[in-house]
Design an enzyme around this catalytic site. Structure first.
Site, PDB file in Angstrom:
ATOM      1  N   CYS A  70     -12.915  14.538   4.179  1.00  0.00           N
ATOM      2  CA  CYS A  70     -11.675  15.191   3.283  1.00  0.00           C
ATOM      3  C   CYS A  70     -11.031  14.347   1.822  1.00  0.00           C
ATOM      4  O   CYS A  70     -11.219  13.463   1.834  1.00  0.00           O
ATOM      5  CB  CYS A  70     -10.737  15.908   3.948  1.00  0.00           C
ATOM      6  SG  CYS A  70      -9.185  15.178   5.268  1.00  0.00           S
ATOM      7  N   ASN A 129      -7.551  12.585   3.978  1.00  0.00           N
ATOM      8  CA  ASN A 129      -8.241  11.636   5.558  1.00  0.00           C
ATOM      9  C   ASN A 129      -6.423  11.625   6.498  1.00  0.00           C
ATOM     10  O   ASN A 129      -6.290  10.939   7.122  1.00  0.00           O
ATOM     11  CB  ASN A 129      -8.562  10.616   5.532  1.00  0.00           C
ATOM     12  CG  ASN A 129      -9.244  10.078   6.589  1.00  0.00           C
ATOM     13  OD1 ASN A 129      -8.820   8.850   7.204  1.00  0.00           O
ATOM     14  ND2 ASN A 129      -9.334  11.030   7.803  1.00  0.00           N
ATOM     15  N   CYS A 179      -5.353  15.212   7.279  1.00  0.00           N
ATOM     16  CA  CYS A 179      -4.478  16.909   7.948  1.00  0.00           C
ATOM     17  C   CYS A 179      -6.140  17.526   8.016  1.00  0.00           C
ATOM     18  O   CYS A 179      -5.824  17.142   9.448  1.00  0.00           O
ATOM     19  CB  CYS A 179      -4.311  17.527   6.272  1.00  0.00           C
ATOM     20  SG  CYS A 179      -2.813  17.386   5.755  1.00  0.00           S
ATOM     21  N   ARG A 180      -7.600  17.181   7.739  1.00  0.00           N
ATOM     22  CA  ARG A 180      -8.248  17.948   8.152  1.00  0.00           C
ATOM     23  C   ARG A 180      -9.283  16.879   8.794  1.00  0.00           C
ATOM     24  O   ARG A 180      -9.471  17.331  10.210  1.00  0.00           O
ATOM     25  CB  ARG A 180      -8.906  19.238   6.705  1.00  0.00           C
ATOM     26  CG  ARG A 180      -8.528  20.301   6.072  1.00  0.00           C
ATOM     27  CD  ARG A 180      -9.036  20.351   4.990  1.00  0.00           C
ATOM     28  NE  ARG A 180      -8.522  19.419   4.396  1.00  0.00           N
ATOM     29  CZ  ARG A 180      -9.040  19.367   2.442  1.00  0.00           C
ATOM     30  NH1 ARG A 180      -9.588  20.586   2.021  1.00  0.00           N
ATOM     31  NH2 ARG A 180      -8.957  18.644   1.714  1.00  0.00           N
ATOM     32  N   SER A 181      -9.662  15.923   7.835  1.00  0.00           N
ATOM     33  CA  SER A 181     -11.057  15.253   8.470  1.00  0.00           C
ATOM     34  C   SER A 181     -10.071  14.769  10.449  1.00  0.00           C
ATOM     35  O   SER A 181     -11.325  14.380  10.793  1.00  0.00           O
ATOM     36  CB  SER A 181     -11.015  14.594   7.743  1.00  0.00           C
ATOM     37  OG  SER A 181     -10.705  13.307   6.774  1.00  0.00           O
ATOM     38  N   ASP A 235      -7.208  23.392   1.981  1.00  0.00           N
ATOM     39  CA  ASP A 235      -6.569  21.980   1.813  1.00  0.00           C
ATOM     40  C   ASP A 235      -5.431  22.987   2.158  1.00  0.00           C
ATOM     41  O   ASP A 235      -4.675  23.125   1.908  1.00  0.00           O
ATOM     42  CB  ASP A 235      -6.613  21.158   1.443  1.00  0.00           C
ATOM     43  CG  ASP A 235      -5.672  20.262   1.048  1.00  0.00           C
ATOM     44  OD1 ASP A 235      -4.568  20.092   2.062  1.00  0.00           O
ATOM     45  OD2 ASP A 235      -5.757  19.223  -0.124  1.00  0.00           O
TER      46      ASP A 235
HETATM   47  P1  4NP Z   1      -6.161  16.174   3.690  1.00  0.00           P
HETATM   48  O1  4NP Z   1      -5.060  17.021   2.874  1.00  0.00           O
HETATM   49  O2  4NP Z   1      -7.089  16.318   2.268  1.00  0.00           O
HETATM   50  O3  4NP Z   1      -6.571  17.172   4.393  1.00  0.00           O
HETATM   51  O4  4NP Z   1      -6.162  15.290   4.492  1.00  0.00           O
HETATM   52  C1  4NP Z   1      -4.018  16.310   2.042  1.00  0.00           C
HETATM   53  C2  4NP Z   1      -3.233  15.100   2.183  1.00  0.00           C
HETATM   54  C3  4NP Z   1      -3.088  14.496   0.900  1.00  0.00           C
HETATM   55  C4  4NP Z   1      -3.506  15.410  -0.351  1.00  0.00           C
HETATM   56  C5  4NP Z   1      -4.076  15.910  -0.620  1.00  0.00           C
HETATM   57  C6  4NP Z   1      -4.589  16.737   0.524  1.00  0.00           C
HETATM   58  N1  4NP Z   1      -2.636  14.504  -1.230  1.00  0.00           N
HETATM   59  O5  4NP Z   1      -2.778  14.948  -2.770  1.00  0.00           O
HETATM   60  O6  4NP Z   1      -2.173  13.343  -1.255  1.00  0.00           O
END
Ligand code: 4NP
Length: 165
Positions: A10, A13, A15-17, A128
């Site tokens: 994702c 790294n 939240c989702r993955s 996201d």
């Molecule tokens: P993820 O969510 O891609 O599901 O881990 C996010 C976590 C952090 C950020 C964006 C999306 N960020 O912009 O820091």
């Protein structure tokens, strides 16, 4: 025995993955197939390297009996050599992974997790939740649990996987 190597990807790294990594590991364990799979996750960006998953995702995971304790890492070009499948969560992840792939064979390792949704088939992405609220984390986890079941079914069918005798 060669393991089937999966890397969930994702943006951050956190939240989702990492959630998909733990959900898939649990599904594989429940089917007695742990001996056949190596499962990990990574992010397109390096902003959160070394961090545990976002507290909001850990709370939602704990409510469903998961422990999300992955430490964030950035996806690298070499991961296309190490993994059989790199599984993105949304179009942006897929686009970034395609740019990172070195050739057509490597690009063919890229999958989109939402393509394996069953109950929620038709949803185009695992959205996201980072800038959202609790309901966005719950929804992302609902989708991840559904799609990981579909993905595991595809992989076990294609590779004729059976529980360790
Ligand atoms: P993820 O969510 O891609 O599901 O881990 C996010 C976590 C952090 C950020 C964006 C999306 N960020 O912009 O820091």
């Amino acid at each position: 025995m060669e393991k089937i190597r999966l890397l969930f990807v994702c943006l951050g790294n956190i939240c989702r993955s990492p959630a998909a990594e733990s959900v898939m590991r649990r599904l594989v364990e429940d089917k007695g197939l742990s001996y056949l799979f190596y499962i990990n996750s990574a992010g397109i960006g390096a902003w959160h390297t070394g961090q545990l998953p976002d507290k909001r995702m850990r709370v939602q995971g704990a409510a469903r009996g998961y422990v999300f304790d992955h430490r964030a890492q950035q996806v690298r070009h070499e991961d296309f050599l190490r993994y059989d499948y790199l599984i993105g969560m949304d179009e942006e992840n897929i686009y970034d992974l395609r740019r990172l792939a070195g050739n057509k064979d490597q690009a063919e390792k890229i999958l989109c997790l939402a393509d394996y949704l069953r109950k929620y088939a038709g949803e185009p992405t695992i959205p996201d939740p980072y800038y959202g609220g609790t309901k966005d984390f719950v929804w992302a986890l609902d989708l991840i649990e559904d799609a990981c079941q579909g993905l595991l079914e595809k992989l076990t069918d294609e590779n004729q996987c059976h529980p360790f005798p």
